[in-house]
Design an enzyme around this catalytic site. Sequence first.
Site, PDB file in Angstrom:
ATOM      1  CG  ASP A   1      -2.279   0.659   0.922  1.00 27.13           C
ATOM      2  OD1 ASP A   1      -2.249   1.869   0.640  1.00 27.13           O
ATOM      3  OD2 ASP A   1      -3.335   0.016   0.985  1.00 27.13           O
TER       4      ASP A   1
ATOM      5  CG  HIS B   1      -0.811   1.409  -3.341  1.00 26.65           C
ATOM      6  ND1 HIS B   1      -2.081   1.182  -2.856  1.00 26.65           N
ATOM      7  CD2 HIS B   1      -0.450   0.261  -3.967  1.00 26.65           C
ATOM      8  CE1 HIS B   1      -2.470  -0.051  -3.178  1.00 26.65           C
ATOM      9  NE2 HIS B   1      -1.492  -0.623  -3.849  1.00 26.65           N
TER      10      HIS B   1
END
Length: 400
Positions: free
Chosen positions: A212, A235
Amino acid sequence: MMGLALLPFLLLLSLASTIQGQSIFDVTTYGAKPNTDITQALANAWTEACASTTPSTLLIPKGVYQLSQSNLKGPCKSVPIQVQVEGTLQAPIHTKGDGLVLFSYIDQLILSGSGVFDGQGKSGWEKNNCHKKKICTKLPMNLKFSFVTNSTVKDITSLDSKNFHINLLGCKNVTFQHVTIIAPDESPNTDGIHISSSEEIYILDSKIATGDDCVSVGDSNKQVTITNVTCGPGHGISIGSLGKYTKEKDVVGVTVKACKIFNTTNGVRIKTWPDSAVAFMASDMHFEDIEMENVSNPIIIDQEYCPWNQCNRKVPSKIKISNVSFKNIRGTSATPVAVKLVCSKSIPCEGVEVADINLTYSGNRGPIVSECANVMPTITGVQNPQICAKPATIGAPSTD
């Protein structure tokens, strides 16, 4: 003579030794042994170290140890208090609890050492659906810092957390340096370092590879500095998401500088929810001297952030974004839309500066472009792609 003979034995039984005025609390003297659960031994060592009237160090030596949720709570009489982790602490396979080690209400904490906090996350990732559902299963983190002040975390490694690796809440003047975070790119909701309701947070010289955001700066933060961080996979480095909950407050003063981002689904990003639960400001956010390598969506402002359609896109975001800069960002994009600035229709972004952007795209999905909506940035220096050359498609799917 009997008393003299007993003296070495009594010294060995001493739970704390003192070296140059500093008390050392070694968990092995409290019964901790490698390949066993040391939860109680750590709790006992912490209680005595925290109560020490001299600076103290709680030591976890080399070895692999099992550990259940451990709450290391202050305030402590020992100032500073150091936790030196040289071994590996393994979380349980089960998915109960808030985290592996929870530090709270401590001033002048030093967490250091070459040790590893191993969340054994694989057992929890298949249950981690919070990125898809508003009501979801909350899984334990590796490290949680709540109301910790004037502290340093350095040299440690967080491995395979079931949830966020490191979470900060209500902290002030805390530095993370030479921290390593490792999890596979398919591990969901495993933000590297998540910050909320904190100020004067410094993340320096660290390497983060996760599933993430490498760093996520949430709501109610002031003066966050992220420098010389290597991020990937993951991310990217994000401010947000903002505006999902009613008690959120302003974000002011975030600097991301001299970082390298590679093989990520986003680069540097500001994201806010449409149909925001509350209105507030996000301002003074600066991204400078960033190197991108094979990064999808390298530069983004997304005020229509709505992953998995958890919101009403037709109602504009109420988060006011202002005084933002993207400067000297270079490298390769994995997508043709390399710069996308989509601001709120009802409260357009103000004071956005874009300077010296040099990104290339070598894929087969068309030429490299920049798309914008509801923003009129000040543009200087190199423009590759030409900034805001195309209007952004409103209502396009958000990247997670």
